[in-house]
Enzyme design. Structure first.
Site, PDB file in Angstrom:
ATOM      1  N   ARG A 166      48.495  35.792  45.306  1.00  0.00           N
ATOM      2  CA  ARG A 166      47.748  37.044  45.458  1.00  0.00           C
ATOM      3  C   ARG A 166      48.077  37.686  46.802  1.00  0.00           C
ATOM      4  NH1 ARG A 166      44.117  33.341  43.088  1.00  0.00           N
ATOM      5  NH2 ARG A 166      43.243  34.036  41.122  1.00  0.00           N
ATOM      6  N   ASN A 189      43.782  42.848  44.185  1.00  0.00           N
ATOM      7  CA  ASN A 189      44.129  41.689  45.015  1.00  0.00           C
ATOM      8  C   ASN A 189      45.031  42.061  46.186  1.00  0.00           C
ATOM      9  OD1 ASN A 189      42.929  39.319  44.000  1.00  0.00           O
ATOM     10  ND2 ASN A 189      44.310  39.293  42.249  1.00  0.00           N
ATOM     11  N   ASP A 192      35.580  33.644  38.758  1.00  0.00           N
ATOM     12  CA  ASP A 192      35.901  32.241  39.060  1.00  0.00           C
ATOM     13  C   ASP A 192      34.819  31.308  38.499  1.00  0.00           C
ATOM     14  OD1 ASP A 192      38.201  33.025  40.399  1.00  0.00           O
ATOM     15  OD2 ASP A 192      37.177  33.230  42.318  1.00  0.00           O
ATOM     16  N   ARG A 212      35.183  30.925  34.770  1.00  0.00           N
ATOM     17  CA  ARG A 212      36.246  29.959  34.433  1.00  0.00           C
ATOM     18  C   ARG A 212      35.712  28.534  34.560  1.00  0.00           C
ATOM     19  NH1 ARG A 212      40.878  33.529  37.443  1.00  0.00           N
ATOM     20  NH2 ARG A 212      41.435  34.716  35.576  1.00  0.00           N
ATOM     21  N   HIS A 248      38.887  34.576  47.206  1.00  0.00           N
ATOM     22  CA  HIS A 248      39.432  34.522  45.839  1.00  0.00           C
ATOM     23  C   HIS A 248      40.887  34.093  45.948  1.00  0.00           C
ATOM     24  CE1 HIS A 248      39.990  35.429  41.681  1.00  0.00           C
ATOM     25  NE2 HIS A 248      40.790  36.457  41.885  1.00  0.00           N
TER      26      HIS A 248
END
Ligand code: TXD
Length: 311
Positions: free
Chosen positions: A89, A121, A149, A152, A176
């Site tokens: 990222r 990002n 996140d 997930r 992140h």
């Protein structure tokens, strides 16, 4: 009362999926913006025409002109390049800082009272860039990462235990990226900590998979990035704000004294409501968790320094 208005800057994979979630749940009218001529107009019309079948009344329109975003309640910023396989990222910082800086100026001009949800990002540095460029009060500039996140992590926990995803709550802090800090201690299945339900080695494996969640998908797709889950995450944040739900969600929020961060945007649990970030929730962290969090913040600081050169 007229519908709320959400403008989405960047009509690529994430922008379009977000527009679809927001319109189909009738959360707000949507304005799609992009630099590519015709793209947002065409996609908006296509989405609008699904309304009679899906049963939503939200209006959706596309434009290349920021004037059409005037007086938005929320502006979602997804403009910028996504990662390709093999890229981190962080490799996107120079290009995306320039794009996001320009976008933020235009957004601020036409919607000075809006709440901004940044998606581009490298996330934590782009939130900082948007806050600096717009000079908006910090509680009105929020980054989306933690909800994704955590989703997930929740998915992997639910699959591992073969239980409903709806019963699984999870908390992920920090930046992140690979340095994110999933917190199994604050992750539960119907209130039962996952540490009582799974052995440590399995939890560690799920944490690792969560850290690499974006990469796993990018490596499979090869020519694109993630979009469905990020869009759902943005839509949840937007709905929470507009309906003043005051949900506690992990978001990239400004932390001054909180967690000893000292003036950066990083992933922390916040109370989200009609005013944006209404409170940063300070969890008690163990020494080990705090150490991981600090490392993650150091990483964010490095990215912010890199982004500053392009603002
Ligand atoms: O968790 C998260 N925060 C993320 C972040 C999850 C998924 C994707 N994440 C990041 O969002 C990703 O790494 C990218 O930086 C952004 C957007 O990803 P997306 O997959 O939507 O990229 P696309 O499909 O390439 O779309 C980007 C669009 C494209 O249509 C460009 O023409 C447009 O952005 N673009 C612009 N729009 C307006 N103004 C300017 N200046 C501009 N530049 C490019």
């Amino acid at each position: 009362m007229p519908n709320a208005k959400i403008s989405i800057i960047g009509s690529g994979a994430v922008g379009l999926a977000t527009a679809q979630r927001i319109a189909s749940k009738d959360i707000a009218d949507v304005v799609l913006v992009d630099v590519v001529e015709g793209l947002p107009q065409g996609k908006a019309l296509d989405l609008l025409e699904s309304g009679p079948i899906e049963g939503f009344n939200a209006n959706v329109r596309g434009t290349n002109n920021y004037e059409d975003t005037k007086n938005s309640d929320i502006v979602v910023i997804t403009a910028g390049l996504p990662r390709k396989p093999g890229m981190s990222r962080d490799d996107l910082v120079a290009t995306n800082a320039r794009i996001v800086g320009e976008v933020a100026q235009n957004v601020a001009k036409f919607s000075p009272n809006s709440i901004l949800i940044v998606v581009t990002n490298p996330l934590d540095a782009m939130v900082y860039a948007v806050a600096k460029t717009t000079n908006f009060p910090k509680h009105r500039v929020i980054g989306m990462a933690g909800v994704l996140d955590s989703a997930r992590f929740r998915t992997f926990i639910a699959k591992e235990l073969d239980v409903s995803v709806e019963d699984v709550q999870a908390m992920v802090l920090g930046g992140h990226g690979d340095s994110m800090v999933p917190l199994p201690r604050y992750s539960t299945v119907s209130g039962v900590p996952v540490e009582e339900l799974l052995p440590q080695d399995r939890i560690n494996a799920l944490i690792e998979r969560t850290r690499k969640g974006g990469e796993e998908i990018i490596n499979l797709i090869k020519t694109g990035s993630t979009s469905f889950a990020p869009a759902s995450a943005v839509a949840e944040m937007a709905e929470t704000i507009l309906k003043d739900k005051k949900k506690i969600l992990p978001c990239a929020a400004y932390c001054g004294k909180e967690y000893g961060v000292g003036g950066y945007f990083v992933g922390v649990p916040v109370k989200l409501g009609r005013n944006g970030v209404e409170k940063v929730i300070e969890l008690k962290l163990t020494d080990e968790e705090m150490e991981m969090f600090r490392k993650s913040v150091e990483h964010v600081k490095g990215l912010v320094a890199a982004a500053e050169k392009f603002l």
